[in-house]
Design an enzyme around this catalytic site. Sequence first.
Site, PDB file in Angstrom:
ATOM      1  N   CYS A   1      14.816  -9.753  -2.252  1.00  0.00           N
ATOM      2  CA  CYS A   1      15.084  -8.541  -3.028  1.00  0.00           C
ATOM      3  C   CYS A   1      15.648  -8.824  -4.400  1.00  0.00           C
ATOM      4  CB  CYS A   1      16.031  -7.636  -2.259  1.00  0.00           C
ATOM      5  SG  CYS A   1      15.100  -6.556  -1.213  1.00  0.00           S
TER       6      CYS A   1
ATOM      7  N   GLU B   1      14.303  -1.844  -5.322  1.00  0.00           N
ATOM      8  CA  GLU B   1      13.242  -2.173  -4.388  1.00  0.00           C
ATOM      9  C   GLU B   1      13.577  -1.788  -2.959  1.00  0.00           C
ATOM     10  OE1 GLU B   1      12.341  -6.207  -6.952  1.00  0.00           O
ATOM     11  OE2 GLU B   1      13.147  -6.362  -4.931  1.00  0.00           O
TER      12      GLU B   1
END
Length: 361
Positions: free
Chosen positions: A338, A92
Site C-alpha cells: 500500500c 488506496e
Amino acid sequence: MTDRISIYDTVAVDRLRAELKFEPRRLRALRTAYLKKFLGAQAALSELPADVRGEFARRVEFHSLAVADVRDSQLDGATKLVLRTAAGFSMEAVIMRTGTGRVSLCVSSQVGCAAACGFCATGQMGVAKSLSAAEILDQVVLAGERMQAEGRCVRNIVFMGMGEPFHNEQAVYEAVAALLSPELFHHTPGRILISTVGIPDAMVRCARRFPEVNLALSLHSVRPEVREQLIPLAAKYSLEELRAAVVQVNRIQNNSVMIEYLMLAGVNDSLDAASELAAWMTGLDVHVNLIPYNPIESAPQWRATEQPARDAFAAVLRQAGFTTTIRYSLGADIAAACGQLVQRENRQIARQQTRQPTPVA
Ligand code: SAH
C-alpha cells in the site's frame, strides 16, 4: 466539504425520511440494497417512492470518494482501487481474491502516516491526513459493488492499508460500528481485523469496545533498538507496555491477537531472533503472521528474507507452540504494497494546498 447528509448518519437520514413522508420499510430496503447487497446508489434509490427519489438523492451523499484508477493484477487475484477524497488526496484500497474464492479487502484509514516506518511507502509520505468514517466506509462500498458485479462478496475487511488506524481512532471506531450495525452493513465482527503499529492504550480501548473484532500488532522485532530502527514511533511505547496491552486484550477477547512480523534479511530474521520472539510471546494468546518484505523504492537498504531462512524462523516458532503462517503476497505487479502508487502524487497535492494536512498526535 459537503452539506449533504451522509448515508451513514442514521439519525439525519431518518429525519429526512420523516420530512419526505415515506415509510420506514422503504428506507430499510434502500439500505439493504446499498450497504448489504452492494447494488449501487441508483438501484438503491429505486426502492424509494418515485416522487421522493430526486430529493433524497440531492440531500444524501452516497459516495464520498471518486474512483481515480483501477488496476487489476495480471499475476493473481488482486485489484487495486486508487481513490480520491474530496480534498484531492489519493489513497488506496486493495481487493484480494484468494484461490478458494474468498475475498478480503484491505482498507486505508489515513493518507500518509505519522509512524514513519522506513520500510513502508505510506510511512515515507510523512504526516497523515485522517480519513472520515464515510471515506473509510466508501472503500467497502466501492469494493463491494465491484465484487457484486462479479458474483462475489467481500468476506474479510482488514485495516492494513495506508495509515495507522489508532491515529484516527474515532473515525475508525465510527466506521467499525457502522460495519457491525444490523441497520447498516451488518458485517460479522470476526471478519474485521485492525492492524496497528502498536499503541497500547488504543489496543485495549478497541478490544473493550469491539471484543469480537480481531487485532493485529506489527511487532517486527522484540529487540528495542531494532524495533526503533524499523518503527520510529516504537521509541514512544516500550515492548513491556505492548506486551501488557496484549495480556489485557487477551483477557477481554476470545480471539487470539495476530503478531505481524516483517522479515528483513540480516536485520530481524536470525534463529536467535526467533527464539527471543517466542520467549516474548510466552503466555500470550497469539498467532504469528510472517510478512515477506515487499521492496519499496525509498528503502534500497533492506532486502527480503529468502524462503529457507523464513521457513527456519517459522519452524522455531512452531516448535515453541505458536501457530505461524507466512503471508501470501498478492499484486506484486500493481505495487500492492500500500501507498506505492499514490506516494508521489500526494506529495505534489500537499505542496499545492494552502491548508496543510492535519498532523496526528
Ligand atoms: N499502521 C498499521 C497498518 C500498516 S500496513 C500497522 O502498522 O500495522 C499493514 C502491515 O504491512 C504492517 O504490519 C506493516 O508493517 C506492513 N508493511 C508495510 N510496508 C511493508 C512492505 N513494504 N513490505 C511488507 N510489509 C509491509
